[in-house]
Design a protein around this motif. Sequence first.
Motif, PDB file in Angstrom:
ATOM      1  N   ARG A  79       0.818  -1.220   0.000  1.00 21.51           N
ATOM      2  CA  ARG A  79       0.000   0.000   0.000  1.00 21.51           C
ATOM      3  C   ARG A  79       0.848   1.266   0.000  1.00 21.51           C
ATOM      4  O   ARG A  79       0.346   2.345  -0.281  1.00 21.51           O
ATOM      5  CB  ARG A  79      -0.924  -0.001   1.221  1.00 21.51           C
ATOM      6  N   LEU A 102      -9.787   1.524  -7.391  1.00 17.84           N
ATOM      7  CA  LEU A 102      -9.509   0.226  -6.764  1.00 17.84           C
ATOM      8  C   LEU A 102      -8.517   0.276  -5.591  1.00 17.84           C
ATOM      9  O   LEU A 102      -8.810  -0.258  -4.514  1.00 17.84           O
ATOM     10  CB  LEU A 102      -9.064  -0.785  -7.831  1.00 17.84           C
ATOM     11  N   PRO A 103      -7.351   0.949  -5.755  1.00 15.47           N
ATOM     12  CA  PRO A 103      -6.422   0.973  -4.616  1.00 15.47           C
ATOM     13  C   PRO A 103      -7.030   1.627  -3.377  1.00 15.47           C
ATOM     14  O   PRO A 103      -6.719   1.243  -2.253  1.00 15.47           O
ATOM     15  CB  PRO A 103      -5.247   1.808  -5.132  1.00 15.47           C
ATOM     16  N   ALA A 105     -10.303   1.617  -2.611  1.00 18.50           N
ATOM     17  CA  ALA A 105     -11.270   0.667  -2.056  1.00 18.50           C
ATOM     18  C   ALA A 105     -10.538  -0.358  -1.198  1.00 18.50           C
ATOM     19  O   ALA A 105     -11.012  -0.739  -0.122  1.00 18.50           O
ATOM     20  CB  ALA A 105     -12.016  -0.036  -3.188  1.00 18.50           C
ATOM     21  N   ILE A 106      -9.349  -0.757  -1.676  1.00 23.08           N
ATOM     22  CA  ILE A 106      -8.577  -1.765  -0.949  1.00 23.08           C
ATOM     23  C   ILE A 106      -8.132  -1.249   0.412  1.00 23.08           C
ATOM     24  O   ILE A 106      -8.145  -1.977   1.397  1.00 23.08           O
ATOM     25  CB  ILE A 106      -7.361  -2.196  -1.809  1.00 23.08           C
ATOM     26  N   THR A 107      -7.770   0.033   0.482  1.00 21.77           N
ATOM     27  CA  THR A 107      -7.342   0.563   1.769  1.00 21.77           C
ATOM     28  C   THR A 107      -8.517   1.041   2.606  1.00 21.77           C
ATOM     29  O   THR A 107      -8.331   1.497   3.722  1.00 21.77           O
ATOM     30  CB  THR A 107      -6.336   1.719   1.589  1.00 21.77           C
ATOM     31  N   GLY A 108      -9.734   0.938   2.069  1.00 22.61           N
ATOM     32  CA  GLY A 108     -10.915   1.231   2.872  1.00 22.61           C
ATOM     33  C   GLY A 108     -11.264   2.701   2.963  1.00 22.61           C
ATOM     34  O   GLY A 108     -11.763   3.163   3.986  1.00 22.61           O
TER      35      GLY A 108
ATOM     36  N   ALA B   3     -14.526   2.142   9.835  1.00 15.40           N
ATOM     37  CA  ALA B   3     -13.802   1.607   8.668  1.00 15.40           C
ATOM     38  C   ALA B   3     -14.233   0.171   8.411  1.00 15.40           C
ATOM     39  O   ALA B   3     -14.418  -0.244   7.266  1.00 15.40           O
ATOM     40  CB  ALA B   3     -12.290   1.673   8.923  1.00 15.40           C
ATOM     41  N   VAL B   6     -17.579   0.190   6.795  1.00 20.25           N
ATOM     42  CA  VAL B   6     -17.456   0.626   5.400  1.00 20.25           C
ATOM     43  C   VAL B   6     -16.954  -0.530   4.536  1.00 20.25           C
ATOM     44  O   VAL B   6     -17.486  -0.799   3.463  1.00 20.25           O
ATOM     45  CB  VAL B   6     -16.493   1.835   5.300  1.00 20.25           C
ATOM     46  N   GLN B   7     -15.938  -1.240   5.062  1.00 22.41           N
ATOM     47  CA  GLN B   7     -15.374  -2.365   4.310  1.00 22.41           C
ATOM     48  C   GLN B   7     -16.421  -3.445   4.071  1.00 22.41           C
ATOM     49  O   GLN B   7     -16.512  -3.999   2.985  1.00 22.41           O
ATOM     50  CB  GLN B   7     -14.201  -2.966   5.100  1.00 22.41           C
ATOM     51  N   LEU B 211      -2.010  -4.762  -5.420  1.00 24.63           N
ATOM     52  CA  LEU B 211      -2.223  -3.395  -4.942  1.00 24.63           C
ATOM     53  C   LEU B 211      -2.357  -3.353  -3.420  1.00 24.63           C
ATOM     54  O   LEU B 211      -2.662  -2.313  -2.853  1.00 24.63           O
ATOM     55  CB  LEU B 211      -3.472  -2.792  -5.581  1.00 24.63           C
ATOM     56  N   GLY B 212      -2.154  -4.482  -2.759  1.00 18.80           N
ATOM     57  CA  GLY B 212      -2.139  -4.472  -1.294  1.00 18.80           C
ATOM     58  C   GLY B 212      -3.424  -4.880  -0.634  1.00 18.80           C
ATOM     59  O   GLY B 212      -3.680  -4.506   0.509  1.00 18.80           O
ATOM     60  N   ALA B 213      -4.249  -5.654  -1.345  1.00 19.63           N
ATOM     61  CA  ALA B 213      -5.483  -6.136  -0.716  1.00 19.63           C
ATOM     62  C   ALA B 213      -5.157  -7.296   0.217  1.00 19.63           C
ATOM     63  O   ALA B 213      -4.346  -8.158  -0.115  1.00 19.63           O
ATOM     64  CB  ALA B 213      -6.471  -6.587  -1.780  1.00 19.63           C
ATOM     65  N   THR B 214      -5.778  -7.287   1.384  1.00 22.96           N
ATOM     66  CA  THR B 214      -5.600  -8.421   2.295  1.00 22.96           C
ATOM     67  C   THR B 214      -6.454  -9.589   1.804  1.00 22.96           C
ATOM     68  O   THR B 214      -7.356  -9.415   0.986  1.00 22.96           O
ATOM     69  CB  THR B 214      -6.066  -8.044   3.709  1.00 22.96           C
ATOM     70  N   PHE B 217     -10.075  -8.850   2.403  1.00 25.50           N
ATOM     71  CA  PHE B 217     -10.698  -7.963   1.424  1.00 25.50           C
ATOM     72  C   PHE B 217     -11.098  -8.734   0.176  1.00 25.50           C
ATOM     73  O   PHE B 217     -12.168  -8.516  -0.389  1.00 25.50           O
ATOM     74  CB  PHE B 217      -9.717  -6.851   1.053  1.00 25.50           C
TER      75      PHE B 217
END
Lengths: 226, 297
Positions: A79, A102-103, A105-108, B3, B6-7, B211-214, B217
């Motif tokens: 990230r 997208l990036p 959304a991934i970090t919330g 958060a 939201v997720q 892109l760093g998704a867990t 996610f």
Amino acid sequence: MISFSEVHKSYAGGLSALRGVSFVVGEGELVFLTGHSGAGKSTILKLIPAIERPSSGNVIVNGQNVSALRTQAIPYLRRNLGLIFQDQKLLFDRSVFDNVALPLAITGFGSADAAKRVRAALDKVGLLAREKANPISLSGGEQQRLAIARAVVHRPAILLADEPTANLDLSHARQLMDMFLTFHQVGVTIMIATHDTALIEYATSHAKRVRELPLSAGALADKAAP
Amino acid sequence: MKAWLVQHAAALRRALDMLRHAGWSALANVLVTGIALALPLGAYTLLVNLERAAQRLDATPEISVFVTPDAKRAEALALESALKALAGVKAVRFVARETALASLKSAGHLGELAATLGANPLPDAWIVTLNHTSGGLLQQHAASITKMPRVDQVQVDTAWVQRAGAALQLGRYAVLMLAAMLSLALVAVAFNTIRLQVLTQHAEIELSQLLGATDGFIQRPFLYAGAVTGALGGAAALGMVYLALQVLAQPVTDLARSYATEFSLQYLTAADAATAALFAAGLGWLGAFLSLRQQLR
């Protein structure tokens, strides 16, 4: 910011992609990784976000030892990076806007904040008017700019680009380079793998703190020695 | 916390998008799930109704104790305390031989038969009512009452209650087995659906990881898609059972009326229905979970 020490990488089958590579990239530097195909440029760019792991040696990014990072920690490392892939990896089942979002959304990110940032990123690469378009309808140069917008939308401190100008003509390639130079000016650390020497010359003549790391057969050529 | 919400909201939205994109195939999955669930659910509903019907019939377990004909009245009455002392006894009632004859005489055609009798052939009797229908206790009591003084014959009137109880128990097991088997089928359906979904979204998953998704996610929308499909399938099953009951309602009422009783089919309670839908959602989630575990390693 990024440091490699004695990094070896060999793939199954005995292919040795990197053979003892050591270098340091300081904060705010613009570094070009050069060399022929198979010299190890892409491998270096894959080791930084832990897409690949080194066979031996240490890769340190932002003070974190990537070679020893737990699998669960890798997403958080990524990230902080902006990645521009050789094959762009755009999603053609959604709009330009959603690709860039997208990036976030991934970090919330909350959607209101996200929309602002997405539009700012699209504006920087000159695609704001195309936010509703499908990426498939964009030209090659526009698609590459879209990939850049997606890489910078979350304002990473490090930007890694693998052959970003590969399929672009000279004027589009320069346009793209200008964008990288803009990010370089605001202090983003950038590593670009390329074999486009004209591009490097262009960058060197337009900005400071630009350096080349020439690779040959998985090792740094002498020119790179400080 | 915010958060997190939201997720999850975003994941649910993506799951619904996923299902909308899948269109007819998502609908087909909901139907398959619904039909598979409607079978055990329908069987369960019928079982519940059968149990209700069985309870309405007089199922009070009774033991009739006949005193020897030569016993004196005092001896017959003396049994009361011994009978009351038995465990689980709700009430004891004495039926004098005169009373028994009188009721026999008043009972239609048997009355004429009774009138032809000279002396009263009926013995004094006690009717012992127990609290609950435990077959073992009934038999045990019958055995010990037989050993009491002046007791001639002991009759347990509950064989049919036990049979009905056993049949219902069998029904419960059958429903349970049916439910277990079809639940397995549902998990398999969800497993396969999610597997295909993951394959079609391979590019997006791979990119998100870069892109760093867990893992969370990436997996959440699929888990939600599985759970939503399951829940919708559960709702479809409840609807199907409801429709089936609507169709059966009139014939059942007619049938009951022909036996001179009032009986109408009852739908599942709200709690049962909610449990069924939640259970179905859980199965969909489980199928998705197993599928993701196998594929995203």
